[in-house]
Design an enzyme around this catalytic site. Structure first.
Site, short mmCIF file in Angstrom:
data_model
loop_
_atom_site.label_atom_id
_atom_site.label_comp_id
_atom_site.label_asym_id
_atom_site.label_seq_id
_atom_site.Cartn_x
_atom_site.Cartn_y
_atom_site.Cartn_z
N GLY A 1 -47.14 72.55 -4.27
CA GLY A 1 -47.89 72.57 -5.62
C GLY A 1 -48.55 71.31 -5.61
N GLU B 1 -38.71 77.72 -1.62
CA GLU B 1 -38.22 76.71 -2.43
C GLU B 1 -36.87 76.90 -2.82
OE1 GLU B 1 -42.48 75.51 -4.33
OE2 GLU B 1 -41.63 77.09 -5.40
N LYS C 1 -45.01 71.44 -19.33
CA LYS C 1 -44.02 72.32 -18.50
C LYS C 1 -42.80 72.61 -19.14
CE LYS C 1 -47.03 72.77 -14.85
NZ LYS C 1 -46.48 71.98 -13.40
N GLY D 1 -42.01 70.72 -7.83
CA GLY D 1 -42.58 70.92 -9.18
C GLY D 1 -42.08 72.23 -9.67
N ALA D 2 -42.57 72.53 -10.91
CA ALA D 2 -42.11 73.79 -11.60
C ALA D 2 -43.21 74.27 -12.47
CB ALA D 2 -40.53 73.55 -12.27
C1 5RP Z 1 -44.91 76.73 -6.16
C2 5RP Z 1 -44.30 76.06 -7.15
C3 5RP Z 1 -45.03 74.99 -7.67
O1 5RP Z 1 -43.95 74.07 -7.72
C4 5RP Z 1 -45.42 75.30 -9.16
O2 5RP Z 1 -46.08 76.33 -9.18
C5 5RP Z 1 -45.82 74.00 -9.93
O3 5RP Z 1 -46.99 73.74 -9.32
P1 5RP Z 1 -47.90 72.51 -9.93
O4 5RP Z 1 -47.14 71.19 -9.61
O5 5RP Z 1 -49.33 72.66 -9.30
O6 5RP Z 1 -48.33 72.88 -11.48
O7 5RP Z 1 -43.43 76.77 -7.74
O8 5RP Z 1 -44.48 77.94 -5.47
#
Ligand code: 5RP
Length: 260
Positions: free
Chosen positions: A34, A111, A129, A90-91
């Site tokens: 991500g 993940e 988030k 990330g999440a």
């Molecule tokens: C990928 C994920 C990412 O960690 C999640 O989508 C967050 O992405 P970003 O840092 O671009 O906001 O789970 O499968």
């Protein structure tokens, strides 16, 4: 370089920088997927180049592997690593218990496997988030392509008695075709609005034939590092019950990524 970043990217940048400082020489490190995790990989690449940090990185996606190699990180497979000292990822959402929704980038299966193999899981995120209750972000569920419409029907039936607010399910698409994960599967996005019992839903989904894994990460995350656009970072440790604050000086990081 940071002067050109949007406020949200600055927040991701500083959270990732704080997390990169937690990595020690000789560690086996799970590298998330991500935009926030990409900052982490760049910060780690910077430490490899400038400090001679020696680490082995385990990728959670082909995208991450490519970036990690590009910035000079030694990438090995999870089979080679066995277990990991730390995973930083990330999440899409995290709640007060540090339960997560992940998979917005479609890498939730790898993940979750990588997180489960890690002594410590650190999530890096911007403040947007954080949620009171998980579910506003559509919950990704990875399903095998064989009979995916039947799997969707079974999930719809399950949701009737689940503690959720919405029940709409969509197949994730990419350029007019079903999205295909790194493991060759599809993703169903569950538009639930509110998930009352994340653990129960996660277990029920994973019992269903055709479901490979779901994006609820329950009791997997040890720390969350929340970044703010003014350079502040807040670290919450769910095991210790502690919260600490720090300030990342953008001036020190000028030209950091001028080669990217
Ligand atoms: C990928 C994920 C990412 O960690 C999640 O989508 C967050 O992405 P970003 O840092 O671009 O906001 O789970 O499968």
């Amino acid at each position: 370089m940071t002067g050109e970043l949007s406020p949200i990217d600055k927040a991701k940048f500083v959270a990732a920088k704080r997390a990169a400082e937690m990595v020690e020489d000789g560690m086996r490190v799970g590298l998330g997927t991500g935009s926030t995790a990409a900052w982490l990989v760049r910060h780690l690449g910077d430490r490899v180049r400038d400090e001679g940090l020696r680490i082995k990185g385990v990728r959670t996606s082909a995208r991450t592997a490519q970036l990690a190699k590009q910035v000079g990180i030694d990438v090995i497979s999870l089979n080679e690593a066995g277990t990991l000292n730390i995973t930083i990822d990330g999440a899409d959402e995290f709640d007060g218990k540090l339960n997560l929704i992940k998979g917005g980038g479609g890498a939730l299966l790898r993940e979750k496997i990588v997180a489960a193999a890690s002594e410590e899981v650190v999530i890096i995120a911007d403040a947007a988030k954080e949620v009171g209750t998980l579910g506003a972000f559509p919950l990704p569920v990875e399903v095998v392509p064989f009979g995916w419409t039947t799997t969707q029907m079974l999930i719809e039936e399950l949701l009737v008695s689940a503690d959720v607010m919405g029940r709409r399910i969509t197949l994730r698409m990419n350029n007019g075709k079903p999205f295909v994960t790194d493991e060759g599967n599809h993703i169903l996005d569950l538009h639930l609005s509110r998930i009352g019992n994340a653990r129960q839903l996660s277990m029920a989904l994973n019992q269903m034939p055709g479901v490979v894994e779901n994006g609820l990460f329950v009791d997997l995350c040890d720390k969350v590092i929340i970044g703010y656009s003014d350079g502040r970072v807040e670290t919450r440790d769910i095991n210790e019950g502690t919260v600490s604050e720090d300030l990342i000086d953008f001036a020190e990081t000028e030209n950091l990524f001028s080669d990217i």
